[in-house]
Design an enzyme around this catalytic site. Structure first.
Site, PDB file in Angstrom:
ATOM      1  CE  LYS A   1      -4.551   0.753   0.302  1.00  0.00           C
ATOM      2  NZ  LYS A   1      -5.612  -0.043  -0.328  1.00  0.00           N
TER       3      LYS A   1
ATOM      4  N   GLY B   1     -24.391   3.419   3.425  1.00  0.00           N
ATOM      5  CA  GLY B   1     -23.480   3.975   2.433  1.00  0.00           C
ATOM      6  C   GLY B   1     -23.849   3.510   1.049  1.00  0.00           C
ATOM      7  CB  VAL B   2     -26.349   4.171  -1.304  1.00  0.00           C
ATOM      8  CG1 VAL B   2     -27.054   3.018  -0.645  1.00  0.00           C
ATOM      9  CG2 VAL B   2     -26.888   5.505  -0.772  1.00  0.00           C
ATOM     10  N   GLY B   3     -22.727   4.899  -1.940  1.00  0.00           N
ATOM     11  CA  GLY B   3     -21.856   5.487  -2.951  1.00  0.00           C
ATOM     12  C   GLY B   3     -21.726   4.533  -4.116  1.00  0.00           C
ATOM     13  CE  LYS B   4     -16.265   5.262  -6.908  1.00  0.00           C
ATOM     14  NZ  LYS B   4     -14.971   5.459  -7.598  1.00  0.00           N
ATOM     15  CB  VAL B   5     -19.152  -0.268  -3.513  1.00  0.00           C
ATOM     16  CG1 VAL B   5     -19.395  -1.724  -3.138  1.00  0.00           C
ATOM     17  CG2 VAL B   5     -17.796  -0.128  -4.201  1.00  0.00           C
ATOM     18  N   GLY B   6     -22.024   0.715  -2.802  1.00  0.00           N
ATOM     19  CA  GLY B   6     -23.293   0.469  -2.135  1.00  0.00           C
ATOM     20  C   GLY B   6     -24.482   0.592  -3.067  1.00  0.00           C
ATOM     21  CG  HIS B   7     -26.221   3.234  -6.894  1.00  0.00           C
ATOM     22  ND1 HIS B   7     -27.421   3.871  -6.690  1.00  0.00           N
ATOM     23  CD2 HIS B   7     -26.194   2.913  -8.214  1.00  0.00           C
ATOM     24  CE1 HIS B   7     -28.093   3.940  -7.832  1.00  0.00           C
ATOM     25  NE2 HIS B   7     -27.357   3.360  -8.767  1.00  0.00           N
TER      26      HIS B   7
END
Length: 357
Positions: free
Chosen positions: A80, A180-186
């Site tokens: 990382k 959390g409904v950002g890119k992944v959650g959506h």
């Protein structure tokens, strides 16, 4: 680039500081293990309060990537990088290209990709100075946004969790709370709706809620995460920030299963036992959210979405294997996942000592 002495005592193979005064670049690259292959992990761009905070983050994140890559069955080690500073004000072409040259100087021991504060187009810039970059745009020969397969992998982990608890992977009628409904959650909400689940969502950013409800009109909305996790749910899916499972939230958690995309969901190591003692099945985050790293690894071989999706589907079977080991050995699933990852790193990594012509 300065070799770090702070790798001693942490189990890391290598930690390096990268500094380019002209562009303002201050970065740390951590390589936890290359037992299975080059260390792959994203670059986080964040305004850390101190260099010590940045170092702590890169050490923890690089170790986590080693375990994630091992459990996903990839021939990759764990690494990382963090860039210290506010990406809104500090990020520039010169800084990203300087960073690319530092990554290149490691000769392939570390392969970078996107993370918090860095995006697909940033990797395109880094790649102008470095060949060890993935997560690039389709226009630049990459696979683009990895959210689709990340969400798909979480969905597979959730199906495996449902089978372990209720005897069937069918999520129809199950009450699932997505925080959390950002890119992944959506995207995850889409899978759940298609499966017939009853979905309740929450997000600190109201436009994200509005976007999701505009597409999936039947989803319900909770006022905040605390309200959602206290609700009568079958599955709680944390898909935003980490640390949501802590000493205060676990005792009031209303779900039977926790399975979500967020990294570092457990606030500290003892939380997994608290969940198990309450009869809550926890699907380890680094296991079920590995679809993204599966995608960026596939990009290195000439990206094929169908091939990457088939690999991501295997998260279902791996999740079942983790639960089975946990039951057999009488340990929480997080411990079982760690043991499977460590076993693969030791057994397969050992083979590198066998010389071939």
């Amino acid at each position: 680039m300065t070799e770090g002495v702070f790798a001693r005592g942490t189990g890391h193979e290598q930690v390096v500081y990268c500094h380019d005064a002209a562009s303002g670049l201050k970065a740390i690259i951590g390589i936890y293990s290359t037992a299975l292959g080059p260390a792959l992990g994203g670059t986080r761009f964040h305004p850390y309060a101190t260099e010590s905070d940045a170092l702590d983050d890169v050490l923890a994140l690089s170790k986590g990537m080693a375990y994630k890559n091992a459990l996903a069955g990839l021939d990759l080690g764990g690494g990382k990088a963090v860039i210290i500073g506010d990406p809104k004000t500090l990020k520039s072409e010169a800084l990203l290209r300087a960073y690319g040259r530092f990554v290149q100087s490691l000769g392939g021991r570390y392969i970078t990709a996107c993370d918090v504060g860095t995006y697909v187009h940033d990797m395109d810039v880094v790649a102008r100075e470095c060949q060890y970059v993935t997560g690039r745009s389709p226009e630049d020969g990459g696979a683009g946004d990895s959210s689709v397969l990340t969400a798909f992998g979480v969905y597979q982990g959730m199906r495996a969790s449902a089978e372990h608890v209720w005897g069937s992977p069918d999520l129809a009628g199950k009450r699932v709370g997505v925080a959390g409904v950002g890119k992944v959650g959506h995207i995850l909400v889409g899978h759940l709706v298609d499966a017939g689940a009853q979905v309740t969502i929450t997000d600190v950013w109201s436009p994200a809620i509005e976007r999701t409800r505009s597409v999936y009109g039947d989803v319900q909305v909770a006022s905040d995460v605390d309200t959602l996790l206290r609700s009568e749910l079958d599955v709680f899916a944390p898909c935003a920030l980490g640390g949501v499972l802590n000493d205060e939230t676990v005792p009031v958690l209303g779900a039977r299963v926790v399975c979500g995309a967020a990294n570092n969901q457990l606030a500290h190591a003892g939380i997994d036992k608290q969940l198990a003692d309450r009869g809550v099945l926890y699907a380890p985050d680094y296991l079920v959210n590995a679809g993204g790293v599966i995608q960026v690894d596939d990009e290195r071989h000439g990206f094929d979405f169908d091939r990457a999706k088939r690999k991501t589907t295997a998260i279902y079977d791996t999740t079942k294997a983790v639960f089975a080991l946990a039951d057999t050995e009488g340990v929480p699933p997080a411990t079982a996942a760690d043991r499977l990852a460590e076993r693969r790193m030791a057994e397969v990594g050992r083979l590198r000592s066998i010389l071939t012509v």
